[in-house]
Design an enzyme around this catalytic site. Structure first.
Site, PDB file in Angstrom:
ATOM      1  N   SER A  79      30.655  44.619  43.708  1.00 21.70           N
ATOM      2  CA  SER A  79      31.132  45.830  44.369  1.00 21.70           C
ATOM      3  C   SER A  79      29.990  46.735  44.822  1.00 21.70           C
ATOM      4  O   SER A  79      30.200  47.637  45.635  1.00 21.70           O
ATOM      5  CB  SER A  79      32.066  46.614  43.436  1.00 21.70           C
ATOM      6  OG  SER A  79      33.259  45.898  43.190  1.00 21.70           O
ATOM      7  N   GLY A  97      35.961  44.356  44.677  1.00 21.22           N
ATOM      8  CA  GLY A  97      35.040  43.927  45.721  1.00 21.22           C
ATOM      9  C   GLY A  97      34.441  45.118  46.439  1.00 21.22           C
ATOM     10  O   GLY A  97      34.843  46.263  46.219  1.00 21.22           O
ATOM     11  N   CYS A 113      40.930  47.468  41.463  1.00 16.19           N
ATOM     12  CA  CYS A 113      39.923  48.102  42.311  1.00 16.19           C
ATOM     13  C   CYS A 113      40.214  47.839  43.795  1.00 16.19           C
ATOM     14  O   CYS A 113      41.173  48.368  44.325  1.00 16.19           O
ATOM     15  CB  CYS A 113      38.525  47.632  41.907  1.00 16.19           C
ATOM     16  SG  CYS A 113      37.196  48.673  42.562  1.00 16.19           S
ATOM     17  N   LEU A 114      39.411  47.028  44.481  1.00 15.61           N
ATOM     18  CA  LEU A 114      39.706  46.707  45.881  1.00 15.61           C
ATOM     19  C   LEU A 114      41.094  46.089  45.976  1.00 15.61           C
ATOM     20  O   LEU A 114      41.815  46.308  46.958  1.00 15.61           O
ATOM     21  CB  LEU A 114      38.656  45.739  46.443  1.00 15.61           C
ATOM     22  CG  LEU A 114      38.835  45.366  47.914  1.00 15.61           C
ATOM     23  CD1 LEU A 114      38.486  46.528  48.831  1.00 15.61           C
ATOM     24  CD2 LEU A 114      37.981  44.155  48.277  1.00 15.61           C
ATOM     25  N   GLN A 124      43.659  48.691  46.561  1.00 13.35           N
ATOM     26  CA  GLN A 124      43.681  49.169  47.938  1.00 13.35           C
ATOM     27  C   GLN A 124      44.338  48.156  48.870  1.00 13.35           C
ATOM     28  O   GLN A 124      45.107  48.523  49.765  1.00 13.35           O
ATOM     29  CB  GLN A 124      42.247  49.470  48.388  1.00 13.35           C
ATOM     30  CG  GLN A 124      41.578  50.566  47.575  1.00 13.35           C
ATOM     31  CD  GLN A 124      40.064  50.541  47.679  1.00 13.35           C
ATOM     32  OE1 GLN A 124      39.494  49.974  48.611  1.00 13.35           O
ATOM     33  NE2 GLN A 124      39.393  51.143  46.707  1.00 13.35           N
ATOM     34  N   ASN A 134      34.149  51.775  39.929  1.00  8.46           N
ATOM     35  CA  ASN A 134      33.076  51.551  40.891  1.00  8.46           C
ATOM     36  C   ASN A 134      33.695  51.309  42.257  1.00  8.46           C
ATOM     37  O   ASN A 134      33.995  50.186  42.628  1.00  8.46           O
ATOM     38  CB  ASN A 134      32.225  50.344  40.478  1.00  8.46           C
ATOM     39  CG  ASN A 134      31.156  50.028  41.501  1.00  8.46           C
ATOM     40  OD1 ASN A 134      30.831  50.851  42.361  1.00  8.46           O
ATOM     41  ND2 ASN A 134      30.608  48.827  41.439  1.00  8.46           N
ATOM     42  N   HIS A 163      38.739  49.634  36.232  1.00  9.32           N
ATOM     43  CA  HIS A 163      38.417  48.297  35.714  1.00  9.32           C
ATOM     44  C   HIS A 163      38.857  48.139  34.264  1.00  9.32           C
ATOM     45  O   HIS A 163      38.134  48.529  33.342  1.00  9.32           O
ATOM     46  CB  HIS A 163      36.910  48.042  35.818  1.00  9.32           C
ATOM     47  CG  HIS A 163      36.447  47.750  37.194  1.00  9.32           C
ATOM     48  ND1 HIS A 163      36.513  46.501  37.767  1.00  9.32           N
ATOM     49  CD2 HIS A 163      35.922  48.569  38.137  1.00  9.32           C
ATOM     50  CE1 HIS A 163      36.037  46.557  39.000  1.00  9.32           C
ATOM     51  NE2 HIS A 163      35.687  47.807  39.252  1.00  9.32           N
ATOM     52  N   GLU A 167      38.872  45.489  32.643  1.00  8.84           N
ATOM     53  CA  GLU A 167      38.036  44.463  32.007  1.00  8.84           C
ATOM     54  C   GLU A 167      36.647  44.987  31.656  1.00  8.84           C
ATOM     55  O   GLU A 167      35.892  44.310  30.962  1.00  8.84           O
ATOM     56  CB  GLU A 167      37.911  43.243  32.928  1.00  8.84           C
ATOM     57  CG  GLU A 167      36.833  43.297  33.980  1.00  8.84           C
ATOM     58  CD  GLU A 167      37.049  44.326  35.061  1.00  8.84           C
ATOM     59  OE1 GLU A 167      36.080  44.657  35.775  1.00  8.84           O
ATOM     60  OE2 GLU A 167      38.188  44.814  35.203  1.00  8.84           O
TER      61      GLU A 167
END
Length: 361
Positions: free
Chosen positions: A47, A219, A247-248, A251, A289, A331, A333
């Protein structure tokens, strides 16, 4: 002898510093992370592709870099197989390092991948500038000057995704992982939960695979560059098979549902972002992130916000009201910690188990 280099920002700011890592010039988007530990994980997180990373913690490098270990053919200690940042900016570089699993220094590790580092920088002042003006283009200039480069104009996901299908494990649930720049710990977390994992490239038509559950990874960059993924995801929404995005992936799920995304002023990059579970008073501390966020205003009525960021009110996750689809912006994880929300992997696989039972398989 320590060599002099400088950090140049798009607003004309020039900051002199000292070189470590590779003595070379590099350009990218200058962003900051407030994480206190976890630089081996951060630097190998896809990322961060195309970005010059500023670490706000004052001393970096004191515990070195661990040696490589593998777990089911993926890294056990890093988030991918290489460093993805374009450059590293820190305040104090600890040339001496000490840790029980340290194999090399941070500077030597950066040099291996031809990544420049610059230290003796007032990262507190630099971070204040990035907070006030937002993330901006910049470059680390060594012997030769180079042009500025905006990585958000590139298809960064294509640059970090795998080129062909990879398979892991022989578990009872067949999970397709759409690799948009996946962190290795996502793979580890899934494999530890007894799954057969099929990792596919970002633009692969995963609807051609007979799977039990679909997982969309994290990503880099602008999610709107992932048009094939969004198109395939719209098709997957026509089924009842569970879908989980991180995350990505959050989106992309929002875009496929009909929502929109926007670029944050300076992003969320830290290990201490507070998120609230919608409809409750339950707050979790999360690792994040990302530089883009999902705008929930355009989402259809059958979708709702799952988590909210308590710092700025942005969307931290969505879920479908009737189908087993959900996603989070943070995240769960988090290899660098915290691990407060890792239970979301179990919730996803519980949905997979339930759906298979309903289908009699």
């Amino acid at each position: 002898m320590t060599k002099q280099v400088k950090l140049v920002l798009e607003d004309g700011t020039e900051i002199q510093g000292k070189s470590f890592g590779a003595f070379t010039s590099a350009a990218g988007e200058v962003v900051f992370s407030t994480a206190m530990t976890g630089y081996p994980e951060n630097l190998t997180d896809p990322s961060f592709k195309g970005q010059i990373l500023v670490l706000t913690y004052p001393m970096v490098g004191n515990y070195g870099v661990p040696g490589e270990e593998l777990y089911e053919y993926v890294s056990k200690v890093f988030e991918s197989d290489k460093i993805h940042i374009s450059g590293l900016v820190i305040n104090y570089y600890s040339e001496e390092h000490s840790h029980w699993n340290s194999a090399k220094s941070l500077g030597d590790w950066l040099a291996e991948y031809n990544i420049p580092g610059i230290y003796d920088i007032d990262t507190r002042l630099l971070t204040k500038k990035l907070r006030e003006k937002g993330a901006m283009l910049g470059k680390i200039v060594a012997a030769d000057d180079i042009e500025m480069h905006d990585p958000n104009q590139d298809n960064l996901v294509d640059a970090v995704s795998i080129p062909e299908v990879q398979r892991y494990g022989t578990g009872k649930h067949k999970i397709v992982l759409v690799d948009c720049g996946t962190k290795s710990n996502i793979i580890r977390c899934l494999l530890q939960r007894d799954v057969e994992l099929i990792r596919v490239p970002w633009d692969y038509d995963f609807n051609s695979i007979d799977y039990d559950g679909l997982f969309l990874s994290n990503g880099p960059g602008d999610p709107k560059t992932c048009e094939p993924t969004i198109s395939h995801l719209k098709t997957a929404y026509g089924t009842e098979k569970p879908i989980f995005g991180i995350c990505l992936g959050n989106q992309l799920m929002g875009l496929a549902a009909g929502g929109d995304t926007f670029k944050l002023k300076y992003g969320h990059r830290s290990h201490n972002q507070p998120v609230l579970l919608s409809g409750t008073k339950q707050c979790y501390i999360t690792s994040q992130n990302h530089g883009f966020a999902l705008d929930t205003k355009g989402l259809p009525e059958e979708w709702e916000m799952l988590f909210e960021n308590l710092n700025d009110g942005t969307c931290e996750g969505i879920k479908h009201k009737s189908k087993p689809f959900f996603s989070v912006q943070f995240h769960p994880e988090a290899a660098g910690g915290p691990e407060d929300t890792e239970f979301l992997f179990d919730q996803f696989l519980d949905l997979v188990e339930k759906h298979k039972a309903e289908q009699g398989s």
